[in-house]
Design a protein around this motif. Structure first.
Motif, PDB file in Angstrom:
ATOM      1  N   VAL A 168      -4.765   2.659  -1.331  1.00 18.48           N
ATOM      2  CA  VAL A 168      -4.652   1.311  -1.874  1.00 18.48           C
ATOM      3  C   VAL A 168      -6.002   0.586  -1.829  1.00 18.48           C
ATOM      4  O   VAL A 168      -6.439  -0.002  -2.808  1.00 18.48           O
ATOM      5  CB  VAL A 168      -3.590   0.500  -1.097  1.00 18.48           C
ATOM      6  N   ILE A 227       8.295  -8.967  -4.154  1.00 16.99           N
ATOM      7  CA  ILE A 227       8.276  -7.656  -3.485  1.00 16.99           C
ATOM      8  C   ILE A 227       9.622  -7.418  -2.837  1.00 16.99           C
ATOM      9  O   ILE A 227      10.144  -8.276  -2.159  1.00 16.99           O
ATOM     10  CB  ILE A 227       7.138  -7.592  -2.431  1.00 16.99           C
ATOM     11  N   PHE A 262       4.475   2.696  -0.695  1.00 17.83           N
ATOM     12  CA  PHE A 262       5.476   3.029   0.315  1.00 17.83           C
ATOM     13  C   PHE A 262       6.900   3.024  -0.237  1.00 17.83           C
ATOM     14  O   PHE A 262       7.776   3.668   0.329  1.00 17.83           O
ATOM     15  CB  PHE A 262       5.348   2.081   1.518  1.00 17.83           C
ATOM     16  N   LYS A 270      -1.944   6.722   2.383  1.00 19.12           N
ATOM     17  CA  LYS A 270      -1.459   5.794   1.357  1.00 19.12           C
ATOM     18  C   LYS A 270      -2.168   4.453   1.484  1.00 19.12           C
ATOM     19  O   LYS A 270      -2.507   3.823   0.485  1.00 19.12           O
ATOM     20  CB  LYS A 270       0.054   5.587   1.495  1.00 19.12           C
ATOM     21  N   VAL A 271      -2.372   4.034   2.717  1.00 12.99           N
ATOM     22  CA  VAL A 271      -3.093   2.780   2.935  1.00 12.99           C
ATOM     23  C   VAL A 271      -4.509   2.915   2.389  1.00 12.99           C
ATOM     24  O   VAL A 271      -5.017   2.055   1.670  1.00 12.99           O
ATOM     25  CB  VAL A 271      -3.124   2.423   4.437  1.00 12.99           C
ATOM     26  N   THR A 327      10.614  -3.980   3.933  1.00 13.24           N
ATOM     27  CA  THR A 327      10.317  -3.663   2.536  1.00 13.24           C
ATOM     28  C   THR A 327       9.472  -2.407   2.379  1.00 13.24           C
ATOM     29  O   THR A 327       9.195  -1.978   1.265  1.00 13.24           O
ATOM     30  CB  THR A 327       9.560  -4.822   1.846  1.00 13.24           C
ATOM     31  N   LEU A 328       9.039  -1.822   3.495  1.00  9.44           N
ATOM     32  CA  LEU A 328       8.193  -0.627   3.414  1.00  9.44           C
ATOM     33  C   LEU A 328       8.877   0.583   4.012  1.00  9.44           C
ATOM     34  O   LEU A 328       8.539   1.728   3.696  1.00  9.44           O
ATOM     35  CB  LEU A 328       6.869  -0.870   4.150  1.00  9.44           C
ATOM     36  N   LEU A 377       0.451  -1.818  -1.805  1.00 10.37           N
ATOM     37  CA  LEU A 377       1.016  -1.176  -0.608  1.00 10.37           C
ATOM     38  C   LEU A 377       2.509  -0.942  -0.805  1.00 10.37           C
ATOM     39  O   LEU A 377       3.040   0.126  -0.495  1.00 10.37           O
ATOM     40  CB  LEU A 377       0.777  -2.050   0.633  1.00 10.37           C
ATOM     41  N   LYS A 378       3.180  -1.961  -1.323  1.00 13.50           N
ATOM     42  CA  LYS A 378       4.614  -1.826  -1.583  1.00 13.50           C
ATOM     43  C   LYS A 378       4.875  -0.646  -2.534  1.00 13.50           C
ATOM     44  O   LYS A 378       5.757   0.174  -2.307  1.00 13.50           O
ATOM     45  CB  LYS A 378       5.146  -3.134  -2.173  1.00 13.50           C
ATOM     46  N   GLY A 382       6.698  -7.559  10.623  1.00  8.71           N
ATOM     47  CA  GLY A 382       6.789  -8.683   9.693  1.00  8.71           C
ATOM     48  C   GLY A 382       6.929  -8.285   8.239  1.00  8.71           C
ATOM     49  O   GLY A 382       6.823  -9.119   7.358  1.00  8.71           O
ATOM     50  N   SER A 383       7.186  -6.995   7.966  1.00 10.00           N
ATOM     51  CA  SER A 383       7.268  -6.549   6.563  1.00 10.00           C
ATOM     52  C   SER A 383       8.679  -6.689   6.008  1.00 10.00           C
ATOM     53  O   SER A 383       8.962  -6.286   4.885  1.00 10.00           O
ATOM     54  CB  SER A 383       6.784  -5.110   6.433  1.00 10.00           C
ATOM     55  N   TYR A 389       3.944  -2.625   9.511  1.00 14.34           N
ATOM     56  CA  TYR A 389       5.403  -2.726   9.477  1.00 14.34           C
ATOM     57  C   TYR A 389       5.899  -4.016  10.135  1.00 14.34           C
ATOM     58  O   TYR A 389       6.974  -4.508   9.800  1.00 14.34           O
ATOM     59  CB  TYR A 389       6.043  -1.512  10.159  1.00 14.34           C
ATOM     60  N   HIS A 425      11.073   6.276   5.673  1.00 11.12           N
ATOM     61  CA  HIS A 425      10.609   5.743   4.399  1.00 11.12           C
ATOM     62  C   HIS A 425      11.593   6.073   3.284  1.00 11.12           C
ATOM     63  O   HIS A 425      12.387   7.009   3.406  1.00 11.12           O
ATOM     64  CB  HIS A 425       9.238   6.348   4.073  1.00 11.12           C
ATOM     65  N   PHE A 443      11.126 -10.361  -0.329  1.00 11.35           N
ATOM     66  CA  PHE A 443       9.837 -10.652   0.301  1.00 11.35           C
ATOM     67  C   PHE A 443       8.951 -11.446  -0.662  1.00 11.35           C
ATOM     68  O   PHE A 443       9.390 -11.888  -1.718  1.00 11.35           O
ATOM     69  CB  PHE A 443       9.199  -9.320   0.731  1.00 11.35           C
ATOM     70  N   ILE A 444       7.693 -11.584  -0.303  1.00 12.32           N
ATOM     71  CA  ILE A 444       6.774 -12.420  -1.068  1.00 12.32           C
ATOM     72  C   ILE A 444       6.652 -11.991  -2.530  1.00 12.32           C
ATOM     73  O   ILE A 444       6.629 -10.809  -2.842  1.00 12.32           O
ATOM     74  CB  ILE A 444       5.362 -12.381  -0.446  1.00 12.32           C
ATOM     75  N   PRO A 465       2.544 -15.744   5.354  1.00 11.40           N
ATOM     76  CA  PRO A 465       3.499 -14.860   4.689  1.00 11.40           C
ATOM     77  C   PRO A 465       2.820 -13.603   4.149  1.00 11.40           C
ATOM     78  O   PRO A 465       1.631 -13.631   3.829  1.00 11.40           O
ATOM     79  CB  PRO A 465       4.051 -15.728   3.548  1.00 11.40           C
ATOM     80  N   GLY A 466       3.589 -12.531   4.063  1.00 14.05           N
ATOM     81  CA  GLY A 466       3.045 -11.281   3.524  1.00 14.05           C
ATOM     82  C   GLY A 466       2.739 -10.287   4.625  1.00 14.05           C
ATOM     83  O   GLY A 466       2.985 -10.539   5.802  1.00 14.05           O
ATOM     84  N   TYR A 467       2.227  -9.136   4.231  1.00 13.99           N
ATOM     85  CA  TYR A 467       1.911  -8.083   5.201  1.00 13.99           C
ATOM     86  C   TYR A 467       0.701  -8.490   6.055  1.00 13.99           C
ATOM     87  O   TYR A 467      -0.183  -9.205   5.587  1.00 13.99           O
ATOM     88  CB  TYR A 467       1.616  -6.765   4.475  1.00 13.99           C
ATOM     89  N   ASP A 468       0.681  -8.006   7.258  1.00 16.59           N
ATOM     90  CA  ASP A 468      -0.392  -8.331   8.204  1.00 16.59           C
ATOM     91  C   ASP A 468      -1.617  -7.457   7.903  1.00 16.59           C
ATOM     92  O   ASP A 468      -1.907  -6.490   8.610  1.00 16.59           O
ATOM     93  CB  ASP A 468       0.122  -8.104   9.634  1.00 16.59           C
TER      94      ASP A 468
END
Ligand SMILES: Cc1cc2nc3c(=O)[nH]c(=O)nc-3n(C[C@H](O)[C@H](O)[C@H](O)COP(=O)(O)OP(=O)(O)OC[C@H]3O[C@@H](n4cnc5c(N)ncnc54)[C@H](O)[C@@H]3O)c2cc1C
Lengths: 470, 455
Positions: free
Chosen positions: A443, B455, B440, A439-440, B191-192, B436-437, B187-188, B185, B160, B451-452, A186-189
């Motif tokens: 972070v 989020i 974005f 932005k990435v 949310t982004l 990250l959330k 599997g997100s 993106y 966005h 989301f998780i 789960p979560g972002y890749d």
């Protein structure tokens, strides 16, 4: 903090013998395989994730820039410490930690040499698939950072398709784990985001990769053509025919000549181009498939198609391809190696244009490349004693890149942006696209201490092209 | 007020303000449903939503609205279905660029004319949109051979919050220019940003495609056969295991998939999908059959043509196949190292039995994916159902984590979601994900809470 105290603190972490700071020890760490250099202040050799974490904590506290380094075979300047600081050399983190054959996964430290991983599994008939031409020396960590490719990535995917989990030390020294042995979490890749980030988001200290059983059968063909365009058309025809070979590599005349002079691989020197085609899989049906490929070659005016009859002949056919870069290096004192990608149905058009550009600037160009993916490697020899010629070679290179982009292509297929192509990023991405990437970066690496000066355009920067032969 | 502004962007006919019950997410009914027709409209909507702090729920066909925790707020459901064009299709390059609202089935139909396909076989094959498939990282049995969403998307266009439109990746099959934002993106869960366009890698259709079914009296032999194949030189497209409950539902729904009654004996069903050149398909069938016999198989069946297609259509669409009544079903997906499938299967059965429940289970075993279905009805009324199920899910989740995997609840009644987090723990990378959330979607307008970890 003064330099002396910093050395002491680093020595406390990794041991005094694992910190280099004398200029003569630092010299080799100025370079990778790109045309530039910059001197680091320190080189440290950690052996554990915890040590890397401590080093980065010190660096971020003292605001010292740092760069991870694998084997230094990168071609886009990724490992060059442009702002000085600490080179974190991962060559001693070279253990294979776990091989789980049943789940088809291996867990390795980043300094493991690509080919060593496959060798370690050879008895069991397994291998790690991504096979950059530099695989005898490059590290898995460097492959992850650059998302390296190789001839056999056509059918099986590049590094990112084979990496499922990472342990990463963030620039502030925190340790995180992403992904794992299973396919979905789960979560972002974050694993996917980190692969190909060129060491700008943190230092990878552990990697979980897919491993696979080796194919049962391999068939290798060498087709030669009297015109480069016929060879290119053949590539498009093979892809369009619904066959995806394991590898589909192309070399043009200047490359063939260099290779023959150097390696005697048995390539026909009268040919204008050769295609090296490898089929892999089960033995059943392989002959029929090979026959189909031979027919496609012949219908595109191949002058000869050789099929390797045994492993020795196969290695012979590959020998030329594998040593091509080295062979060309022998005929000129330096060359500029490009890495653009074009849609495969544009290969013919783009290649003809590349030859026209070379003619226009009166430079030579040799092409040795991953034709099946559309990943071109035009290689422009340079005579460093001739300023004018170097200038023409660089301008021709720019125009070649632009021509690829115009055809719907991209800047780099496998070598990375680094400090070679960062100023060119606006050719394919607009301000908004780049802002999303920034932005990435903000972070992970908010203070820009982790491999600064890479990937993103840095207006006003000017780098020296060195005299180092390659 | 908002309606007026939205209507100015997309036209009144593209806004729904009434009878929005069917667009509710976990019972929360939106104020507005909009159907933008192009990326500019999506951008204008996202600008407005960000200014007005409207909670936006992106949606394709709505097949996965059950996925996720209970949203904190739902104002606007933004339906992408009108962005449904194929923008570029280059058969000779084996690539295509499509708008995100296109149905997978429509894309496949077009590719088939050129003897090609997009090698992804996620559930809801006839309704799911590409955008929804990518946003939820939805995969199927074919991922064993063809890879997952993340392996097949080469380029993406995203709108966005605030309305900025960006592209990432490209149209070529190999690309390391800049960060690989496609992966971020994928599997997100929207949310982004809102995915509006995708560039995809395609494959030629295989020459031959067949199924081998084998019946085993024990799970163990079936599971070991899967590992024997996946660690060999054989190249199966899919390797599945179905427990007796799963097989019963399938064969009851369509008895024709067991034409010779070869897999009629009780037990566990193994299924292999074999594709490629006819010679190597035949060879694999013979070889796997032989290995199966050595492991004591009690029956075999080979499916070809229509029957083969039907069988895989049912496997692919397992949520429809196995949830007799969707609103009364809990569907969990475990993702595990492939070697752990057997242990996991057995232990989950035990956990179920301890509560007098017999979940239906089946597995894309070669890929380490296991689906578990519970029918709410199996627990008698009067008993606190949600407590029982939340207990079971916690147990199963602990087991998945112990095996270095994960467990996600893909569909469950809202009451259960009040008791358990559908995603489970994320680990020490959570902080990065939250940052990250924030970068974005600073105002948290996209799918807030689904989301998780909030989020
Ligand atoms: C003759 C030759 C042939 C080549 N052939 C190919 C080819 O076929 N395909 C291909 O893709 N490339 C090829 N390359 C390029 C190069 O080998 C690859 O990019 C390789 O992946 C680099 O690995 P390395 O260990 O040398 O990394 P380095 O050059 O040391 O570093 C490369 C980048 O990775 C970062 N890095 C290294 N380790 C880590 C880590 N643990 N964590 C975070 N960041 C890290 C560095 O900071 C740097 O930015 C070739 C190079 C040469 C010289």
């Amino acid at each position: 903090m003064d330099k002396k105290s910093l050395i002491d603190e680093l020595a406390q972490i990794v041991g005094v013998e694992n910190v280099f700071h004398e200029p003569e020890d630092l010299i080799t760490y100025q370079y990778d395989a790109y045309l530039s250099r910059a001197m680091p202040d320190f080189v440290v050799f950690p052996t554990t994730t915890e040590q890397v974490s401590k080093i980065l904590k010190v660096a971020s506290r003292e605001k010292v820039p740092f760069v991870a380094r694998g084997a230094g075979t990168g071609i886009s300047g990724g490992a060059i410490p442009v702002k000085g600081g600490i080179v974190v050399a991962l060559s001693r983190m070279n253990k294979i930690l776990e091989i789980d054959f049943e789940s088809r996964r291996a867990r390795v430290q980043p300094g493991v040499i690509n080919l060593d991983l496959s060798h370690a599994m050879k008895d069991k008939g397994f291998h790690y698939i991504p096979d950059p031409a530099s695989q005898q020396s490059c590290t898995i960590g460097g492959n992850v950072a650059e998302n390296a490719g190789g001839p056999h990535c056509l059918a099986y995917g590049v590094t990112t398709n084979h990496v499922l989990g990472l342990t990463v030390v963030l620039p502030n020294g925190e340790i995180i784990h992403t992904g794992g042995k299973a396919l979905d979490y789960p979560g972002y890749d974050l694993t996917g985001l980190l692969v190909g980030s060129e060491g700008t988001l943190g230092i990878v200290t552990e990697i979980i990769v897919r491993i696979e059983h080796r194919p049962e059968a391999v068939k290798t063909l060498l087709a030669s053509f009297s015109s480069m365009l016929d060879a290119a058309k053949t590539v498009s025809a093979i892809i369009a025919s619904g066959t995806i070979p394991a590898a589909l590599e192309m070399m043009d005349k200047p490359a063939i000549e260099a290779v023959e002079a150097f390696a005697h691989a048995g390539y026909p020197v009268e040919a204008a181009a050769v295609l090296l085609i490898e089929l892999e899989g089960l033995k059943d049906g392989m002959d029929r498939l090979a026959k189909k490929i031979v027919e496609i070659c012949q219908s595109h005016k191949a002058i000869e198609v050789k099929v390797a009859q045994n492993e020795q002949e196969r290695m012979q056919l590959w020998k030329g391809r594998k040593c091509a870069a080295g062979a060309i290096g022998r005929i000129c004192n330096k060359y500029y190696l490009h890495d653009c990608v074009v849609p495969r149905n544009k290969l013919v058009a783009v290649l003809s244009e590349i030859y026209q550009i070379a003619e226009k600037y009166q430079v030579q160009v040799a092409n040795v490349f991953h034709a099946g993916d559309g990943n071109l490697h035009p290689l422009v020899p340079m005579d460093m004693s001739d300023r004018d010629q170097v200038e023409r070679a660089l301008r021709a290179g720019d125009e070649i890149l632009k021509c690829c982009i115009q055809a719907g292509g991209t800047l780099s297929g496998e070598h990375g942006i680094g400090l070679e192509k960062n100023e060119l990023m606006p050719l394919i991405f607009n301000e908004a696209d780049l802002t999303a990437m920034k932005k990435v970066k903000a972070v992970f690496n908010p203070e820009d201490l982790c491999n600064p000066g890479k990937i993103f355009p840095t207006p006003g920067r000017c780098l020296e092209v060195t005299q180092r032969p390659r | 007020m908002i309606f007026k502004q939205v209507a100015e962007i997309v036209g009144e006919s593209n806004c729904l303000t009434e009878a929005l019950q069917s667009y509710a997410v976990d019972g929360i009914v939106p104020k507005l449903v909009v159907f933008p027709e192009n990326v500019e409209q999506v951008s204008a909507l996202m600008k407005l939503a960000d200014q007005e702090r409207l909670a936006v729920v992106p949606r394709g066909s709505g097949t996965k609205m059950s996925l996720g925790n209970i949203p904190r707020q739902v104002d606007v459901v933004l339906v992408l279905k009108k962005l449904n064009k194929i923008l570029e299709y280059e058969p000779d390059d084996l690539t295509a660029t499509v708008e995100a609202g296109i149905l997978l089935t429509d894309l496949q139909r077009c590719l088939k004319e050129k003897n090609q396909f997009f090698p992804l076989d996620p559930p809801f094959s006839s309704e799911a949109t590409l955008g929804g498939i990518v946003a939820t990282n939805s995969n199927g049995p074919g991922r064993l051979f063809h890879g997952s969403v993340r392996d097949l998307v080469v380029g993406i266009r995203v709108v966005h919050p605030g309305g900025v439109i960006t592209r990432a990746g490209g149209k070529v099959v190999k690309n390391v220019s800049g960060y690989d934002m496609n992966k971020l993106y994928t599997g997100s869960l929207g949310t982004l940003g809102i995915i509006t366009e995708l560039s995809l890698k395609l494959r030629p259709l295989p020459e031959v495609s067949k199924t081998l079914l084998l019946r085993f009296s024990s799970l163990s032999e079936a599971a070991r056969l899967v590992l024997q194949i996946s660690t060999s030189e054989l190249l199966a497209t899919s390797l599945e295991i179905l427990d007796s409950g799963a097989w019963e539902i399938m064969s009851r729904a369509d008895p024709s998939i067991n034409p010779g009654q070869g897999v009629a004996a009780p037990g566990v069903t193994f299924a292999a999908r074999l594709e490629g050149l006819s010679e190597n398909v035949e060879r694999q069938i013979i070889q796997i059959r032989e290995w199966g016999q050595q492991r004591g198989t009690t029956g075999a069946e080979v499916l070809v043509g229509d029957l083969h297609d039907k069988f895989w259509e049912k496997i692919q669409n397992h949520p429809q196949t196995f949830s007799v009544d969707a609103s009364n079903t809990i569907r969990c997906k475990a993702s595990l190292p492939a070697s752990k499938v057997e242990d996991f299967f057995q232990t989950v059965k035990k956990i179920g039995h301890s509560q007098n429940l017999d979940p239906v289970m089946f597995s894309h075993a070669g890929s380490g994916i296991v689906y578990i279905y519970f029918g709410l009805e199996a627990v008698p009324t009067g008993v606190d159902r949600m407590s029982i199920f939340s207990y079971i899910i916690r147990e199963i989740r602990n087991l998945s984590l112990q095996f270095e995997g994960s467990l996600v609840i893909e569909a469950a009644p809202t009451e259960l979601k009040k008791k358990v987090d559908v995603w489970g723990p994320v680990g020490d990378s959570l902080k990065i994900m939250k940052l990250l959330k924030e970068q974005f979607d600073p105002h948290g307008i996209l799918n807030p809470g689904r989301f998780i970890e909030g989020i």
